[in-house]
Design a protein around this motif. Structure first.
Motif, PDB file in Angstrom:
ATOM      1  N   LEU A 220     -40.094  23.475 -27.807  1.00 11.68           N
ATOM      2  CA  LEU A 220     -40.217  22.613 -27.001  1.00 11.68           C
ATOM      3  C   LEU A 220     -39.926  21.292 -27.929  1.00 11.68           C
ATOM      4  O   LEU A 220     -41.012  20.982 -28.814  1.00 11.68           O
ATOM      5  N   ILE A 221     -38.972  20.592 -27.808  1.00 12.13           N
ATOM      6  CA  ILE A 221     -38.719  19.273 -28.656  1.00 12.13           C
ATOM      7  C   ILE A 221     -38.909  18.111 -27.773  1.00 12.13           C
ATOM      8  O   ILE A 221     -38.243  17.955 -26.607  1.00 12.13           O
ATOM      9  N   LEU A 222     -39.755  17.366 -28.100  1.00  8.53           N
ATOM     10  CA  LEU A 222     -40.235  16.032 -27.251  1.00  8.53           C
ATOM     11  C   LEU A 222     -39.936  14.989 -28.190  1.00  8.53           C
ATOM     12  O   LEU A 222     -40.882  14.675 -29.287  1.00  8.53           O
ATOM     13  N   LEU A 223     -38.707  14.203 -28.236  1.00 13.92           N
ATOM     14  CA  LEU A 223     -38.365  13.189 -29.010  1.00 13.92           C
ATOM     15  C   LEU A 223     -39.202  11.726 -28.538  1.00 13.92           C
ATOM     16  O   LEU A 223     -39.209  11.566 -27.480  1.00 13.92           O
ATOM     17  N   GLU A 224     -39.386  10.790 -29.740  1.00 13.16           N
ATOM     18  CA  GLU A 224     -39.762   9.664 -29.196  1.00 13.16           C
ATOM     19  C   GLU A 224     -38.420   8.893 -29.139  1.00 13.16           C
ATOM     20  O   GLU A 224     -37.349   9.351 -29.336  1.00 13.16           O
ATOM     21  N   MET A 225     -38.541   7.633 -28.281  1.00 12.65           N
ATOM     22  CA  MET A 225     -37.557   6.762 -27.951  1.00 12.65           C
ATOM     23  C   MET A 225     -36.586   6.556 -29.055  1.00 12.65           C
ATOM     24  O   MET A 225     -37.240   6.036 -29.996  1.00 12.65           O
ATOM     25  N   GLY A 226     -35.425   6.767 -28.928  1.00 18.53           N
ATOM     26  CA  GLY A 226     -34.463   6.243 -29.998  1.00 18.53           C
ATOM     27  C   GLY A 226     -34.416   7.286 -31.177  1.00 18.53           C
ATOM     28  O   GLY A 226     -33.611   7.118 -32.159  1.00 18.53           O
ATOM     29  N   LYS A 227     -35.247   8.294 -31.124  1.00 18.41           N
ATOM     30  CA  LYS A 227     -35.065   9.393 -32.076  1.00 18.41           C
ATOM     31  C   LYS A 227     -33.903  10.439 -31.833  1.00 18.41           C
ATOM     32  O   LYS A 227     -33.695  10.648 -30.797  1.00 18.41           O
ATOM     33  N   SER A 228     -33.351  11.012 -32.836  1.00 15.76           N
ATOM     34  CA  SER A 228     -32.508  12.061 -32.878  1.00 15.76           C
ATOM     35  C   SER A 228     -32.836  13.382 -33.332  1.00 15.76           C
ATOM     36  O   SER A 228     -33.802  13.473 -34.240  1.00 15.76           O
ATOM     37  N   ILE A 229     -31.978  14.292 -33.104  1.00 14.37           N
ATOM     38  CA  ILE A 229     -32.141  15.760 -33.571  1.00 14.37           C
ATOM     39  C   ILE A 229     -30.401  16.218 -33.785  1.00 14.37           C
ATOM     40  O   ILE A 229     -29.707  15.493 -33.420  1.00 14.37           O
ATOM     41  N   TYR A 230     -30.476  17.103 -34.705  1.00 15.41           N
ATOM     42  CA  TYR A 230     -29.089  17.687 -35.023  1.00 15.41           C
ATOM     43  C   TYR A 230     -29.066  19.083 -34.464  1.00 15.41           C
ATOM     44  O   TYR A 230     -29.929  19.884 -34.995  1.00 15.41           O
ATOM     45  N   ILE A 231     -28.075  19.492 -33.922  1.00 10.22           N
ATOM     46  CA  ILE A 231     -27.867  21.078 -33.740  1.00 10.22           C
ATOM     47  C   ILE A 231     -26.548  21.691 -34.141  1.00 10.22           C
ATOM     48  O   ILE A 231     -25.690  20.739 -34.450  1.00 10.22           O
TER      49      ILE A 231
END
Length: 231
Positions: A220-231
């Motif tokens: 489970l990915i829970l990002l902070e505001m404005g943060k990104s991930i790459y898939i």
């Protein structure tokens, strides 16, 4: 594919050089003050498409603001929502539950959701839904606001998912445990959680939520505001 999370269900997808904004909720979002949300909006260099899952204000409230800022934005949503914004002079592309449709960023399919859909002024917002997105960078499922539905079992038949974006806050949508079951239906081990902690009614324990997914062999990915991930 780059995915940036802004809170609630608002995410920005970058697929090659195309930018897709999902369910924009800034100006009426209790997490932001006026300076905060304007800073985020002013930092957007480009938006090519806005994808709307349903008509509730916490998913559509900034469509007009953003389409004024970016004149060539195409709003993609169900037939009723598209008609609603088209009458306001906004460029739209209406779809419904049906086939994949090709766009420059990939193929898009409007997918079932069990929820409701109405604008703040009482206008009917059509069938709520989500989006199944197939691209050469991988396949993504954006569920929109929904409870757990058995129809999610059908989605893997269209292709393997790299990531699913699911609501986890409960009360109005799935909660943590139901989202884990949904990930089983979807045959997807990596989940980006959304629609939580924005309001008092949908608060979660983030540490416990991640642990529950981990114990089921999921991430489970829970990002902070404005943060990104790459898939």
């Amino acid at each position: 594919m780059k995915i940036t999370f802004f809170s609630h269900s608002t995410c920005l997808l970058k697929i090659h050089e195309k930018y897709l904004l999902i369910d924009p909720f800034f100006s009426k979002n209790p997490i932001y003050n006026k300076i905060d949300y304007l800073e985020y909006i002013n930092n957007f260099k480009k938006i090519d498409y806005i994808l709307l899952t349903h008509a509730h204000y916490d998913h559509v409230c900034d469509v007009e603001l953003l389409t004024r800022k970016f004149n060539n934005v195409l709003v993609i949503s169900n037939y009723e929502i598209s008609n609603y914004f088209e009458k306001k002079g906004i460029k739209t592309y209406g779809i419904n539950y049906g086939s994949f449709i090709s766009f420059p960023f990939g193929k898009l399919k409007y997918i079932w959701a069990a929820h409701s859909s109405v604008f703040n002024d009482g206008t009917y917002g059509g069938n709520p839904g989500g989006f199944l997105l197939h691209t050469d960078e991988g396949n993504l499922y954006i569920s929109g606001d929904t409870s757990l539905i058995y129809e999610m079992n059908i989605i893997p038949n269209f292709g393997k998912l790299k990531l699913s974006i699911l609501p986890i806050g409960g009360r109005y949508t799935m909660d943590i445990e139901e989202a884990i079951i949904a990930s089983d239906f979807l045959k997807c081990e990596k989940i980006l959680g959304v629609h939580y902690n924005t309001f008092e009614a949908i608060q979660i324990n983030k540490k416990q939520a991640k642990k529950n997914f981990y114990e089921k062999g999921k991430e489970l990915i829970l990002l902070e505001m404005g943060k990104s991930i790459y898939i």
